[in-house]
Design an enzyme around this catalytic site. Structure first.
Site, PDB file in Angstrom:
ATOM      1  N   TYR A  85      50.072   3.863   0.896  1.00  0.00           N
ATOM      2  CA  TYR A  85      50.724   3.950  -0.418  1.00  0.00           C
ATOM      3  C   TYR A  85      50.754   5.413  -0.908  1.00  0.00           C
ATOM      4  O   TYR A  85      51.780   5.908  -1.383  1.00  0.00           O
ATOM      5  CB  TYR A  85      49.926   3.059  -1.367  1.00  0.00           C
ATOM      6  CG  TYR A  85      50.433   2.923  -2.766  1.00  0.00           C
ATOM      7  CD1 TYR A  85      51.569   2.170  -3.039  1.00  0.00           C
ATOM      8  CD2 TYR A  85      49.735   3.492  -3.832  1.00  0.00           C
ATOM      9  CE1 TYR A  85      52.006   2.010  -4.346  1.00  0.00           C
ATOM     10  CE2 TYR A  85      50.158   3.328  -5.137  1.00  0.00           C
ATOM     11  CZ  TYR A  85      51.300   2.587  -5.389  1.00  0.00           C
ATOM     12  OH  TYR A  85      51.723   2.420  -6.677  1.00  0.00           O
ATOM     13  N   LYS A 110      53.982   7.645  -1.732  1.00  0.00           N
ATOM     14  CA  LYS A 110      54.189   8.090  -3.118  1.00  0.00           C
ATOM     15  C   LYS A 110      54.296   9.611  -3.242  1.00  0.00           C
ATOM     16  O   LYS A 110      55.113  10.114  -4.017  1.00  0.00           O
ATOM     17  CB  LYS A 110      53.058   7.554  -4.009  1.00  0.00           C
ATOM     18  CG  LYS A 110      53.129   6.040  -4.260  1.00  0.00           C
ATOM     19  CD  LYS A 110      54.481   5.621  -4.776  1.00  0.00           C
ATOM     20  CE  LYS A 110      54.481   4.301  -5.516  1.00  0.00           C
ATOM     21  NZ  LYS A 110      55.836   3.894  -5.886  1.00  0.00           N
TER      22      LYS A 110
END
Ligand code: NAI
Length: 301
Positions: A164, A168
């Protein structure tokens, strides 16, 4: 000055719940025609539902205009079709909020590559798919506002979220080059790092904090960053009424020569190299080599 979105068409991905829904409702309330995209899966990206349709019904019940789209951001052709439908119905697409996301949290030790790939595919490639699908249209219109959704994990790190976090921070990097390419065409690109009580954070935020972090408190940042007078190349954090910006900075640095131009020299000068006094906030990658040139020229006198 009131910010309104009259005559604007907005696409919000992952708007069947959480933050995306809150953005879509407020955009519609302020006059935008909204495409509510969501494939309606679970938090880990499995399954389907009519989540987007329900938000469209909410918008219509409040007197707004919206259409639902159940496509997956991971499928480029579906995103192209979504943009074409919006253009056909409403004449253009002016705003894209890349918001869709999933989680597959695990320590890197335990993470399967499939969990890595799917998370990167939804967040990073998914945002690229949607952006690519609207890009030429926004350039032709000479108007576009694109918002990427980053996260504190991407900017600062979080145990158990390597997949993640990589996706991101990738989105923040995507925006930093994209904003340069869009500037000439009045396409402004920004990044938002939200904090909100949604199903994504229900087992992360403590119960007391959960009440404070209503997604509606992130909406002002998102709507400002896609408004007519939006800045560009901003990374803004928002949650619970707290707003800040985040920057990728560069220290003034040091020029090493002779024996110092060695691993030992870097070690000996590390305090100077990393001294944050007079830190620079570059607006493009070229500023890194410009700083090296500046120090070289200063030395040459
Ligand atoms: P959420 O789980 O309520 O919303 C995400 C939405 O994206 C869901 O409705 C889901 O169905 C949809 N989605 C997932 N995969 C999709 C796909 N392939 N195609 C289309 N739609 C898809 O979570 P939340 O919190 O509203 O998250 C929104 C965004 O904000 C995400 O990008 C998330 O990573 C980001 N974020 C949220 C934070 C928070 O505190 N809630 C913190 C930092 C970032």
């Amino acid at each position: 000055m009131t910010i309104n979105f009259k005559d604007k068409v907005a696409i919000v991905t992952g708007a069947g719940g959480g933050l995306g829904r809150a953005y879509a409702l407020e955009l519609a309330k302020r006059g935008a025609k909204v495409v509510v995209n969501d494939l309606g899966g679970s938090r880990d990206g499995t399954g389907h539902s009519d989540a987007a349709l329900k938000v469209v019904e909410e918008i219509k019940a409040a007197g707004g205009e919206a259409m639902s789209n159940g496509g997956s951001v991971t499928e480029y052709e579906q995103m192209v079709e979504m943009v074409a439908k919006a253009k056909e119905a409403w004449g253009g697409v002016h705003i894209l909020i890349n918001n869709a996301g999933i989680l597959r949290d695990k320590s890197f030790t335990k993470m399967e590559m499939a969990d890595w790939k799917l998370v990167v595919d939804v967040h990073l490639n998914g945002s690229a798919n949607c952006t690519k699908a609207v890009w030429d249209l926004m350039r032709e219109q000479n108007y576009g506002r694109i918002l990427m959704t980053a996260s504190s994990t991407g900017l600062y790190g979080n145990f158990g979220q390597t997949n993640y976090g990589a996706a991101k921070l990738g989105l923040a990097g995507f925006t930093k080059s994209l904003y340069l390419e869009g500037a000439k065409y009045n396409v402004k690109c920004n990044t938002l790092a939200p904090i909100a009580a949604t199903r994504m954070t229900e087992d992360i935020l403590p119960p007391a904090a959960f009440a404070m972090f209503d997604p509606v408190n992130v909406v002002p940042a998102a709507l400002f960053l896609v408004s007519e007078d939006a800045p560009a190349n901003v990374i803004m954090g928002a949650g619970a009424g707290f707003f800040h910006t985040a920057n990728v900075t560069m220290t003034q640095g040091a020029l090493l020569e002779g024996d110092d131009l060695s691993p030992e020299g870097v070690a000996a000068n590390f305090a100077k190299i990393s001294d944050r006094t007079g830190e620079i906030v570059p607006q493009s990658g070229g500023e890194q080599s410009m700083q090296a040139m500046k120090l070289l020229q200063a030395k040459a006198g």
